[in-house]
Scaffold this active site. Structure first.
Site, PDB file in Angstrom:
ATOM      1  N   GLU A  49      14.698 -23.681  51.353  1.00  0.00           N
ATOM      2  CA  GLU A  49      15.844 -23.183  50.654  1.00  0.00           C
ATOM      3  C   GLU A  49      15.450 -22.242  49.601  1.00  0.00           C
ATOM      4  OE1 GLU A  49      15.484 -26.247  51.770  1.00  0.00           O
ATOM      5  OE2 GLU A  49      17.547 -26.567  52.561  1.00  0.00           O
ATOM      6  N   PHE A  86      25.481 -39.917  49.835  1.00  0.00           N
ATOM      7  CA  PHE A  86      24.494 -39.401  50.523  1.00  0.00           C
ATOM      8  C   PHE A  86      24.149 -37.870  50.410  1.00  0.00           C
ATOM      9  CE2 PHE A  86      22.548 -37.349  54.458  1.00  0.00           C
ATOM     10  CZ  PHE A  86      21.182 -37.878  54.237  1.00  0.00           C
ATOM     11  N   GLN A  87      23.243 -37.540  49.991  1.00  0.00           N
ATOM     12  CA  GLN A  87      22.840 -36.156  49.519  1.00  0.00           C
ATOM     13  C   GLN A  87      23.768 -35.530  48.517  1.00  0.00           C
ATOM     14  OE1 GLN A  87      22.384 -33.988  53.232  1.00  0.00           O
ATOM     15  NE2 GLN A  87      20.330 -34.552  53.341  1.00  0.00           N
ATOM     16  N   LYS A 101      32.368 -30.674  50.706  1.00  0.00           N
ATOM     17  CA  LYS A 101      32.725 -30.538  52.206  1.00  0.00           C
ATOM     18  C   LYS A 101      34.047 -30.436  52.213  1.00  0.00           C
ATOM     19  CE  LYS A 101      31.231 -32.541  56.312  1.00  0.00           C
ATOM     20  NZ  LYS A 101      30.032 -33.510  56.912  1.00  0.00           N
ATOM     21  N   MET A 157      -6.497 -16.690  39.348  1.00  0.00           N
ATOM     22  CA  MET A 157      -6.015 -16.365  37.953  1.00  0.00           C
ATOM     23  C   MET A 157      -6.344 -17.787  37.147  1.00  0.00           C
ATOM     24  SD  MET A 157      -4.925 -14.211  36.018  1.00  0.00           S
ATOM     25  CE  MET A 157      -3.992 -12.772  36.220  1.00  0.00           C
TER      26      MET A 157
HETATM   27  C1  TPP Z   1       4.870 -22.265  41.442  1.00  0.00           C
HETATM   28  C2  TPP Z   1       3.576 -21.931  40.714  1.00  0.00           C
HETATM   29  N1  TPP Z   1       2.506 -22.908  40.545  1.00  0.00           N
HETATM   30  C3  TPP Z   1       1.388 -22.667  39.953  1.00  0.00           C
HETATM   31  C4  TPP Z   1       1.256 -21.551  39.203  1.00  0.00           C
HETATM   32  C5  TPP Z   1       0.029 -21.322  38.354  1.00  0.00           C
HETATM   33  N2  TPP Z   1      -0.689 -20.426  38.725  1.00  0.00           N
HETATM   34  C6  TPP Z   1      -0.405 -18.876  38.355  1.00  0.00           C
HETATM   35  S1  TPP Z   1      -1.529 -17.841  39.376  1.00  0.00           S
HETATM   36  C7  TPP Z   1      -2.363 -19.003  40.140  1.00  0.00           C
HETATM   37  C8  TPP Z   1      -3.185 -18.754  41.112  1.00  0.00           C
HETATM   38  C9  TPP Z   1      -2.755 -17.968  42.337  1.00  0.00           C
HETATM   39  O1  TPP Z   1      -3.925 -17.882  43.228  1.00  0.00           O
HETATM   40  P1  TPP Z   1      -3.662 -16.969  44.384  1.00  0.00           P
HETATM   41  O2  TPP Z   1      -2.261 -16.936  45.127  1.00  0.00           O
HETATM   42  O3  TPP Z   1      -4.834 -17.054  45.443  1.00  0.00           O
HETATM   43  O4  TPP Z   1      -3.688 -15.441  43.613  1.00  0.00           O
HETATM   44  P2  TPP Z   1      -5.065 -14.868  42.929  1.00  0.00           P
HETATM   45  O5  TPP Z   1      -4.740 -15.307  41.557  1.00  0.00           O
HETATM   46  O6  TPP Z   1      -6.303 -15.720  43.448  1.00  0.00           O
HETATM   47  O7  TPP Z   1      -4.830 -13.365  43.330  1.00  0.00           O
HETATM   48  C10 TPP Z   1      -1.615 -20.241  39.766  1.00  0.00           C
HETATM   49  C11 TPP Z   1      -1.883 -21.535  40.494  1.00  0.00           C
HETATM   50  C12 TPP Z   1       2.370 -20.659  39.318  1.00  0.00           C
HETATM   51  N3  TPP Z   1       2.495 -19.723  38.658  1.00  0.00           N
HETATM   52  N4  TPP Z   1       3.359 -20.981  40.176  1.00  0.00           N
END
Ligand code: TPP
Ligand code: MG
Lengths: 589, 180
Positions: free
Chosen positions: A73, A135-136, A185, A494
């Site tokens: 979702e 439920f739900q 519902k 990152m």
């Molecule tokens: C849902 C979520 N969880 C954690 C983060 C923290 N976060 C920001 S950038 C990143 C790394 C992303 O890695 P990747 O998708 O491989 O992209 P890259 O930076 O390597 O290009 C994370 C874990 C986030 N922004 N969103």
């Protein structure tokens, strides 16, 4: 341009049924819901069925809109976000009660922070069970209170149509945002006479569209007397569909233009007055311009901390003009000298007549002299391993910057923002305020459903792709022509970069393995291509464009490539760090 | 400068509106010292009185955020010099033997009313400004307060017009004065 709903000739006081007319159809709540969505002109909705919405799904085959079955979702709601951002229309998603509804929360927060108009319809348990932990059952209106512009629990079938009418009006008018409509519902099952209302709105909801002329003149005076002005272009310009008005204003005033992450596309980045993105990963000359400017004209941006850096060091010598449709944004983060409350397009139409025709050639020349020439020159060298910038630039070149590009969140997102050179509004779709990983693929699906006429690319990290890769199946099922560039650095890049620069290279839980992306794509029934050398980049992009259906192109890059410049967290934009190999000239000294 | 502000908030009388207001204030880190809700003179509109402490610009921001709630019709920050605020308190005070007469006497000084009596206690109602109530309660404490209920403040601004002065500028660019 955001205008008051033309159908809103008389504000209504609250969402209740219209007076019944002769020969009204009597329909189930489920059919009323579908007819209401159709009446709003929605072409595609994204959803996932379940117990509480079984009656609604019973009515969907007879509806005019198309339903796209997602695999989770959250991705339905982010597909709705992609659809809304690519078309400017309201995106719609549907989820069942309980876990279906809670799965929407992250995406609603994404839409809330980035002012994206979406309407989420959730099923709810029978009213007799509400409050009894049925439920739900979850209190989704309670849960989503802080991440929606407004939400509703509909209690009677005759309230569905007026509520949906108001929900769409709220979602797209004023400062757009997500609206949730929770329907039990038994309300789907009960019947009521149906006519779609022609009026909506409330006395207490009056978006401020046309700005006060006195404030416009004050802004124009400041602009006309500035020596080193800069325009900060925000998402509001694009939401207002005011790119043309913006360009006219920028060209007449002759002021250099810088962009927030979501403002990219407000004007062609290759326009001679365009300087590129500001902030944490802003270009060097852009952040230098912020330090030097004597006037900052912010149009439709909310002074997010990733754009401003440390507030005390932000545009320290500048007077601030702030144009925003949301009065609460004025003075929220940054002290403002001249507030102008109104729709960006309306404000620009008035401003353009008040500002003098000027050119700021010498100021512009100074800014250009602050470019990090060393880095820009390095971008032309082609090392053997694909250089992230080279991949992004190749996508831009091959598509002539005409494609819609969505991104996920991380380094690849920032490389894209820095080097795509966005040409048009509504063709740059990225998660700004929330930074929602998993965003790239579902938003590309939504964008393609909304704009089948445009080429769509999704630039995604290896980490983020694995969050929403289930949507490969959706893309294949819908035979969507989308191209997915997975930038594979084997890391949550990152986060690894922050650990590299600010945590003494203590790499904690950032190495991430991946499946064989080419095989994975093939297993889904899509096409997979792997690129490991620089000279394969362009041919792979060209091949992906020529193949029908979803294509995944994996680009294997240096696992330790970093995004530069970077402003350390909590620092001023002036304290940006540069690539150790390509420091700007004077900093060599 | 941190100071106490009296916000009068007119809201549409809809389910969940109190929750929306309180949740917004919490989420945006505004501190509510006291909140009361009741009917207003206009059918369909409820009147909330929020006492909040904060810098002037913070309270203005709170007002603007409140305006973003669909049900909020008007927000007024009544200036201290114009505000008439009232509170009501009910206390159950230990009052036995000779102390009983003393408690009654003090209640009279504060124009308070006796609501109920038992052999050992008196229930007393006092109304007035915060200071008045605080001072009344300080006196009652001497005898022993068994139970207390304070209503929180309601407020109205002086003059013939409904609270308009000090109305928080929902437009935010100073144009309210012209546009109202
Ligand atoms: C849902 C979520 N969880 C954690 C983060 C923290 N976060 C920001 S950038 C990143 C790394 C992303 O890695 P990747 O998708 O491989 O992209 P890259 O930076 O390597 O290009 C994370 C874990 C986030 N922004 N969103
Ligand atoms: Mg990665």
């Amino acid at each position: 341009m955001v205008v008051a709903d033309p159908t809103m000739d008389e504000p209504r006081t609250q969402a209740t049924a219209e007076a019944p007319q002769a020969a009204q159809e009597v329909l189930s709540g489920a059919r009323i819901t579908c007819r209401s969505i159709d009446a709003e002109g929605v072409k595609t909705v994204f959803g996932y069925p379940g117990g509480a919405v079984i009656p609604l799904y019973d009515a969907i085959p007879a509806a005019s809109f198309k339903h796209v079955l997602v695999r989770f979702e959250q991705w339905a709601a982010l597909a709705a976000v992609g659809y809304a951002r690519a078309t400017g229309d309201v995106g719609v998603c549907i989820a069942t009660s309980g876990p279906g509804a809670t799965n929407l929360v992250t995406a609603l927060a994404d839409a809330f922070l980035d002012s994206v108009p979406i309407v989420a319809i959730t099923g709810q348990v029978n009213q007799s069970l509400i409050g009894r932990d049925g439920f739900q059952e979850v209190d989704i209106t309670g849960i989503t209170l802080p991440v929606t512009k407004h939400n509703y629990l509909v209690r009677r079938p005759e309230d569905i149509a007026p509520t949906i009418k108001e929900a769409f009006y709220l979602a797209r008018s004023g400062r757009p945002g997500p609206v949730l409509v929770d329907i039990p519902k038994d309300v789907f099952l009960a019947s009521a006479p149906f006519t779609y209302p022609t009026k909506t709105g409330r006395k207490s909801y009056q978006p401020n569209l046309v700005p006060n002329m006195r404030q416009v003149r004050l802004a124009a005076n400041a602009i006309n007397s500035a020596k080193k002005p800069v325009i900060m272009a925000g998402h509001g310009i694009i939401l207002s569909r005011a790119e043309d008005d913006f360009r006219r204003f920028a060209e007449r005033s002759g002021i250099p233009v810088i962009y927030t992450l979501l403002g990219l596309g407000a004007m062609d980045e290759h326009h001679p007055q365009s300087l590129g993105m500001m902030g944490m990963h802003g270009h060097r000359h852009v952040n230098r311009a912020l330090e030097e400017c004597d006037l900052l004209v912010n149009i439709g941006a909310r002074f997010d901390d990733r754009a401003t850096g440390k507030v005390a060091g932000f545009a320290p010598n500048a007077k601030i003009v702030h144009v925003d449709i949301d009065p609460a944004e004025i003075g929220k983060n940054i002290r403002t000298d001249v507030p102008v409350v109104g729709d960006a397009g309306e404000a620009l139409k008035l401003l353009v007549n008040e500002v003098d025709q000027r050119d700021h050639a010498s100021w512009m020349a100074w800014i250009q002299s602050e470019r990090n020439v060393a880095l820009e020159r390095a971008l032309d060298d082609i090392p053997e391993t694909p250089e992230p910038y080279a991949i992004i630039k190749a996508i831009a070149d091959v598509t002539d910057r005409e494609a819609i590009v969505t991104t996920d969140v991380g380094q690849h997102q920032m490389w894209s923002a820095q080097y795509l050179g966005i040409k048009h509004g509504m063709r740059w779709i990225t998660s700004g305020g929330l930074g929602t990983m998993g965003f790239g693929l579902p938003s590309a699906i939504g964008a393609k459903m909304g704009r089948p006429d445009l080429e769509v690319w999704a630039v995604i990290g290896d980490g983020g792709f694995q969050m929403s890769s289930s949507e490969m199946a959706t893309a294949v099922q819908e035979r969507l022509d989308i191209n997915i560039a997975v930038i594979n650095n084997g890391h949550l890049g990152m986060v690894r970069q922050w650990q590299d620069l600010f945590q003494n290279r203590n790499y904690s839980e950032v190495a991430i393995s991946s499946p064989d992306f080419v095989k994975l794509a093939e297993a889904y029934g899509a096409t997979g291509i792997r690129v490991t050398k620089s000279d394969e980049i362009v041919p792979a992009i060209e091949r992906a464009r020529s193949i029908k259906g979803p294509v995944l192109v994996e680009f294997v890059i240096d696992p330790e490539a970093n995004v530069y410049p970077i402003v350390p967290p909590g620092a001023s934009n002036s304290e940006m760090m540069h690539h150790p190999q390509w420091v700007p000239a004077e900093e060599d000294l | 400068m941190q100071r106490s502000h009296t916000l009068v908030v007119l809201v549409e009388d809809q389910p969940g509106v109190l929750n929306r207001v309180v949740s917004l204030m919490r989420r945006r880190h505004f501190n509510i010292d006291s909140i009361t809700v009741g009917h207003s003179e206009q059918p369909g509109l409820s009147r909330m009185t929020l006492i909040v402490t904060g810098e002037d610009n913070e309270v203005e921001q709170a007002g603007k955020q409140l305006y973003k709630l669909l049900e909020v019709v008007k927000v007024t920050d009544i200036p201290a010099e114009d505000a008439i605020t009232r509170e009501l308190v009910i206390v159950k005070v230990a009052a036995k033997g000779p102390q009983r007469a003393e408690v009654i006497q003090i209640a009279e000084i504060y124009s308070a009313r006796i609501l109920d009596a038992t052999p050992n206690t008196l229930m007393i109602q006092a109304t007035g400004s915060e200071d008045h109530i605080d001072s009344f309660l300080a006196m009652m404490k001497v005898f022993g307060i068994r139970e207390m209920a304070r209503s929180g403040k309601i407020a109205m601004s002086r003059g013939s017009m409904p609270a308009k002065q000090g109305r928080i500028d929902r437009i935010g660019d100073g144009s309210y004065a012209v546009a109202d």
